[in-house]
Every structure is written in structure tokens, then in C-alpha cells.
Write an enzyme that holds these catalytic residues in place. Structure first.
Site, PDB file in Angstrom:
ATOM      1  N   MET A  11      -5.939   5.697   3.052  1.00 32.08           N
ATOM      2  CA  MET A  11      -5.272   4.663   3.741  1.00 32.08           C
ATOM      3  C   MET A  11      -5.894   4.074   4.791  1.00 32.08           C
ATOM      4  SD  MET A  11      -2.314   3.660   2.267  1.00 32.08           S
ATOM      5  CE  MET A  11      -1.161   3.293   3.511  1.00 32.08           C
ATOM      6  N   GLY A 122       1.915   0.360   0.380  1.00 34.49           N
ATOM      7  CA  GLY A 122       0.933  -0.156  -0.288  1.00 34.49           C
ATOM      8  C   GLY A 122      -0.087   0.793  -1.164  1.00 34.49           C
ATOM      9  N   LYS A 173      11.184   2.768   6.802  1.00 29.76           N
ATOM     10  CA  LYS A 173      10.109   3.187   5.773  1.00 29.76           C
ATOM     11  C   LYS A 173      10.690   4.486   5.082  1.00 29.76           C
ATOM     12  CE  LYS A 173       6.325   3.506   3.756  1.00 29.76           C
ATOM     13  NZ  LYS A 173       5.691   5.064   3.263  1.00 29.76           N
ATOM     14  N   GLU A 180      12.495   4.487  -3.538  1.00 27.66           N
ATOM     15  CA  GLU A 180      11.353   4.719  -4.343  1.00 27.66           C
ATOM     16  C   GLU A 180      11.764   6.098  -5.338  1.00 27.66           C
ATOM     17  OE1 GLU A 180       7.255   6.455  -3.452  1.00 27.66           O
ATOM     18  OE2 GLU A 180       7.434   4.392  -2.897  1.00 27.66           O
TER      19      GLU A 180
END
Length: 310
Positions: A11, A122, A173, A180
Site C-alpha cells: 500500500m 483501495g 473506515k 464490506e
């Protein structure tokens, strides 16, 4: 703008590359010589010398940390501080628990520093597609770094936002990752039902591809389902049914309990991940024993196909 990227894993390195492509300068750091070599190979200026990496930055320094949540974040802040000064800006782009972020922000503020918490989504696709950024912290500080967030996001004016004060970015988040969990579980269960309806001989990859266009359930996750079924085969014979979790789902369920908020889907999705790792299956063994004890129902022995867990 120029900033330091401390932590050059997949990342961190990809974010550094995206920033460089958008005209920003990077001073990269990793404790691993191998990681530094890999970063240099793709053009990221990097070193294992922390003091040298910080020395490349002019005050007020922007110190973006991409390290694992928990103690590594505190360790990174502690290691950086001797080379910094009040007014510098620490950014935690990892998946820290928001309560830890609140503690760190208060401590750093007392010492004259700023802390922004940036929930970053992402994954491995962010380099090309951009990252969704959920930013917490002082509004003026966030605005001063707008060019950085705009460069990382899918577009300059979308895909990123200041969502609140310190801690808010990591809280949002956490919620994002909990959602998710639920979405992933729903897809998994739906495809499992079709897999078990053997008389229709469904081609799961074809169905996933069909749903990708025009369907109410189309999403990026569904795109990845289709990609995975194509790559691995629809029987997934080489994939172990073992699903990990990185913590955010647990924290979200804890928040639900603290606030008396009903989150049945996300809670059950988390429990299903735990169930996937229960090789011993003691609870199910005891259920079989109870049925035998009160109703005389047969118990299936391990030699008949049950799992021993050993």
C-alpha cells in the site's frame, strides 16, 4: 508538495508512486533493505536511514505513516519525533482503532504537533484507480494538504473528504470495513446456494459476469468475484475455507454493543469468519451429543466422514 512515506509495503509503495505520478515528491523509508531495494527499482527515493529520510523534508514536515495498527504506530511516532519539531504533521494512513487515534492526537497536540487519521481504501488497485480517503483532524491542516489527498483520490474533487475531527477518519473506515464484511458474506452465500443446486449445473463465472452489467447487485466486489472465479475455477478446490479478519469488524461490533445499535448482518458476518477457522468444531460435536442424549439421534463418528480436528 513533498512528504515522507514511512512504510513502503504494497500500500505505501503504491501510494508513493501515485503521488509521484501526480507531481509530488517523496522521501521514502522502510526498515527492510529488501523493501527499500524494491522501492528504488520502481523509482521511489527510499532509505533505511530514518534520520536521513526526515532530513529531506522541510518544515512543516508531512510524515505519512503506513504501518500496521497498534504498537507499530506508536513506535513509528516515537522513532520520528527526535528528528521533527512542533508544527509537523503526522498522518496515520493505516487501519488504527479510532480510540488509539484519539489518544495519539491528544498527546501530539499537547506537544505542538498535528495528527491526521486517514482511513484508506483501495487495496492493490489504488495505484491505478485511486484511493477512497476518509480524513479526520483539524480542518485547516486538512485543507493545507488538499493537493496530496486530491492526487491520491480517484479524482480531485471526489473520493476523499474530511469526515470530522481527530479519530473520525478511522471510525468511518471501521464502519466501511464492517459493511464490506456483510457484502462479502452475502455474495459468498448466494454463490454457495447456486453451487449446491447441482441439477442446474450453473456456471458461476458466467452468472457473476452477467450480474456485473445492469444488475442491482453490481459492484466492485462483484467484479472481483468474477475475476476470482475465472482465475481459480468455480470449484475453488485449491482455496482453503479459512477466512481471516484484520480487526475492524470486531471493533465495529464492540461499538454496536456500546451504543446499543442493532448490527445483525455485520455481526453474523464476523462470526462466520470465526467459524471458518474452527478446525476443532467442538460446539458442533457437543450439539451432536446433546441430540443423542435427549432424543436418541445417531451420532456420526469421525471414521464416517467427520473431522477429527487433529
Amino acid at each position: 508538495m513533498k512528504l515522507g512515506m514511512f512504510g513502503l509495503g504494497r500500500m505505501g509503495a503504491n501510494m508513493a508512486l501515485r503521488l509521484m505520478r501526480k507531481g509530488h515528491e517523496i522521501s521514502g523509508w522502510s526498515r527492510s533493505e529488501g523493501t527499500v531495494s524494491e522501492a528504488r527499482e520502481v523509482g521511489i527515493p527510499a532509505t533505511t536511514d530514518l534520520e536521513a529520510a526526515v532530513a529531506e523534508l522541510a518544515p512543516p514536515r508531512v510524515l505519512w505513516m503506513m504501518v500496521p495498527a497498534g504498537d507499530p504506530v506508536d513506535g513509528m511516532i516515537g522513532a520520528l519525533k527526535p528528528f521533527t519539531e512542533p508544527g509537523d504533521i503526522f498522518i496515520d494512513g493505516g487501519n488504527s482503532r479510532y480510540k488509539d487515534t484519539l489518544r495519539r492526537a491528544e498527546r501530539l497536540s499537547e506537544e505542538g504537533y498535528h495528527l491526521l487519521d486517514v482511513g484508506t481504501s483501495g487495496g492493490i488497485w489504488g495505484l491505478e484507480e485511486g484511493y477512497a480517503l476518509m480524513v479526520g483532524g483539524d480542518g485547516a491542516v486538512v485543507e493545507s494538504l488538499r493537493p496530496i489527498f486530491a492526487a491520491l483520490a480517484p479524482d480531485e474533487d471526489r473520493g476523499w473528504a474530511r469526515v470530522g475531527s481527530a479519530g473520525a477518519g478511522h471510525f468511518v473506515k471501521m464502519v466501511h470495513n464492517g459493511i464490506e464484511y456483510g457484502m462479502m458474506q452475502a455474495y459468498a452465500e448466494g454463490f454457495a446456494l447456486m453451487k449446491h443446486k447441482q441439477e442446474f449445473d450453473f456456471d458461476l463465472h458466467t452468472i457473476a459476469e452477467t450480474w456485473r452489467y445492469g444488475s442491482v447487485v453490481r459492484s466492485w466486489l462483484l467484479d472481483l468475484v468474477a475475476r476470482g472465479l475465472h482465475a481459480e475455477g468455480q470449484d475453488l478446490e485449491e482455496i482453503a475455507p479459512w477466512v481471516s479478519d484484520s480487526g475492524e469488524g470486531r471493533w465495529m461490533v464492540e461499538e454496536a454493543i456500546e451504543t446499543a445499535t442493532n448490527l445483525p448482518v455485520i455481526s453474523l458476518a464476523l462470526m462466520q469468519r470465526f467459524a471458518s477457522r474452527d478446525e476443532d468444531q467442538f460446539a458442533n460435536r457437543l450439539l451432536a451429543v446433546m441430540r443423542n442424549q435427549f432424543g436418541g439421534h445417531a451420532v456420526k463418528g469421525t471414521e464416517e466422514g467427520g473431522e477429527s480436528g487433529e
